[in-house]
Design an enzyme around this catalytic site. Sequence first.
Site, PDB file in Angstrom:
ATOM      1  N   CYS A   1      -4.478  -3.134   2.711  1.00 46.50           N
ATOM      2  CA  CYS A   1      -5.280  -2.081   3.346  1.00 46.50           C
ATOM      3  C   CYS A   1      -5.305  -2.377   4.835  1.00 46.50           C
ATOM      4  CB  CYS A   1      -6.698  -2.060   2.765  1.00 46.50           C
ATOM      5  SG  CYS A   1      -7.804  -0.917   3.638  1.00 46.50           S
ATOM      6  N   GLY A   2      -4.669  -1.516   5.625  1.00 48.52           N
ATOM      7  CA  GLY A   2      -4.522  -1.785   7.048  1.00 48.52           C
ATOM      8  C   GLY A   2      -5.830  -1.857   7.800  1.00 48.52           C
TER       9      GLY A   2
ATOM     10  N   ASN B   1      -6.961  10.079  -0.118  1.00 49.09           N
ATOM     11  CA  ASN B   1      -6.987   8.985  -1.078  1.00 49.09           C
ATOM     12  C   ASN B   1      -6.478   9.459  -2.437  1.00 49.09           C
ATOM     13  OD1 ASN B   1      -8.035   6.647   0.291  1.00 49.09           O
ATOM     14  ND2 ASN B   1      -9.985   7.730   0.468  1.00 49.09           N
TER      15      ASN B   1
ATOM     16  N   ASN C   1     -15.469   0.561   1.980  1.00 47.44           N
ATOM     17  CA  ASN C   1     -14.426  -0.259   1.391  1.00 47.44           C
ATOM     18  C   ASN C   1     -14.932  -1.695   1.364  1.00 47.44           C
ATOM     19  OD1 ASN C   1     -11.916   1.729   1.431  1.00 47.44           O
ATOM     20  ND2 ASN C   1     -12.952   1.939   3.399  1.00 47.44           N
TER      21      ASN C   1
ATOM     22  N   CYS D   1      -5.994   5.502   7.809  1.00 49.89           N
ATOM     23  CA  CYS D   1      -5.456   4.452   6.943  1.00 49.89           C
ATOM     24  C   CYS D   1      -4.442   3.681   7.773  1.00 49.89           C
ATOM     25  CB  CYS D   1      -4.802   5.059   5.706  1.00 49.89           C
ATOM     26  SG  CYS D   1      -3.903   3.868   4.687  1.00 49.89           S
ATOM     27  N   GLY D   2      -4.670   2.390   7.984  1.00 45.44           N
ATOM     28  CA  GLY D   2      -3.809   1.604   8.857  1.00 45.44           C
ATOM     29  C   GLY D   2      -2.392   1.466   8.342  1.00 45.44           C
ATOM     30  N   ASN D   3      -2.220   1.109   7.067  1.00 46.33           N
ATOM     31  CA  ASN D   3      -0.876   1.023   6.494  1.00 46.33           C
ATOM     32  C   ASN D   3      -0.243   2.402   6.421  1.00 46.33           C
ATOM     33  OD1 ASN D   3      -0.721  -1.813   6.002  1.00 46.33           O
ATOM     34  ND2 ASN D   3      -2.062  -1.558   4.246  1.00 46.33           N
TER      35      ASN D   3
ATOM     36  N   ASN E   1       0.889  -1.173   0.000  1.00 48.31           N
ATOM     37  CA  ASN E   1       0.000   0.000   0.000  1.00 48.31           C
ATOM     38  C   ASN E   1       0.924   1.219   0.000  1.00 48.31           C
ATOM     39  OD1 ASN E   1      -2.889   0.712   2.160  1.00 48.31           O
ATOM     40  ND2 ASN E   1      -2.580   1.111   0.010  1.00 48.31           N
TER      41      ASN E   1
ATOM     42  N   GLU F   1     -10.483  -0.502  -2.356  1.00 46.76           N
ATOM     43  CA  GLU F   1     -10.482   0.682  -1.503  1.00 46.76           C
ATOM     44  C   GLU F   1     -11.310   1.814  -2.094  1.00 46.76           C
ATOM     45  OE1 GLU F   1      -7.360   2.176   0.914  1.00 46.76           O
ATOM     46  OE2 GLU F   1      -6.012   0.549   0.308  1.00 46.76           O
TER      47      GLU F   1
END
Length: 274
Positions: free
Chosen positions: A213-214, A68, A185, A77-79, A13, A203
Amino acid sequence: MLLHFYKMTGAGNDFIMVDNRDLGLSSVLDKETIEALCDRRFGIGADGLIAVEPSQGKGGAVRMRYYNADGGEAEMCGNGARCFGNFAAALLRHDKSAPLPFETMAGIVTASFEKNGHITVNLTDPHSLQLFALNADPTVGADVHFLNTGVPHAVAFLDKLDGLDIPRLGAYLRYHDAFSPKGTNANFARILSPGHIAIRTYERGVENETLACGTGMTASALLHAVLTDAPSPIQVDVAGGDTLEVGFRRMGDHFTHVTLTGPADLVFTGDIEL
């Protein structure tokens, strides 16, 4: 003007990272510019752009702004949060023996730095769990569940992931009336063994499949725990080839102390004319 940027990836990502601590970029990083920078044919190319901005006094050392690839701002966003933690620590000359808290639209997130170079982020508590949001959906061919892990995620558990038309199925769920008006998502998961799943993610905002995607892998892992009683931590294989780890504390259908551990690597730096 020349924009100095850093390109980072979290398990495939990928993100454009910029230092906006003086807010000097705020007037030029509009929706159209961010979309152009993220374009993979005519720009730098990325799933999103992340800016380091000054703290708003809400408990973080700095603030994470995440956009985005379509230029629209998203809550989390986790990542991206793992990449942000690594990037912000370098900018701030932060001692990595201590965690680094930072502010997001979804709340305070904390990055911790593992000895193997991986980053662990403490995510905000998930909410809005809905099992069987779509019951035996004929288009997906499975039940579809929902959980917000900072951003909304629909998750379907399938027998196989190979050969799936992710752009078609993902767009179908992303715009489904059940998840209106903001959309969602879309994640498609397969159980490899108890406590170990694989996922593919469409996403929102990228409007296509991404390699990881985290928040999506977190939502999928937590729903796996609800549906099967799998304990923490849960291993998640992503399309980019990495395996990440989702940790949590669970009380029934409620989760706290949710963590996501995985890589966050610098790819290259450069300058681009705006």
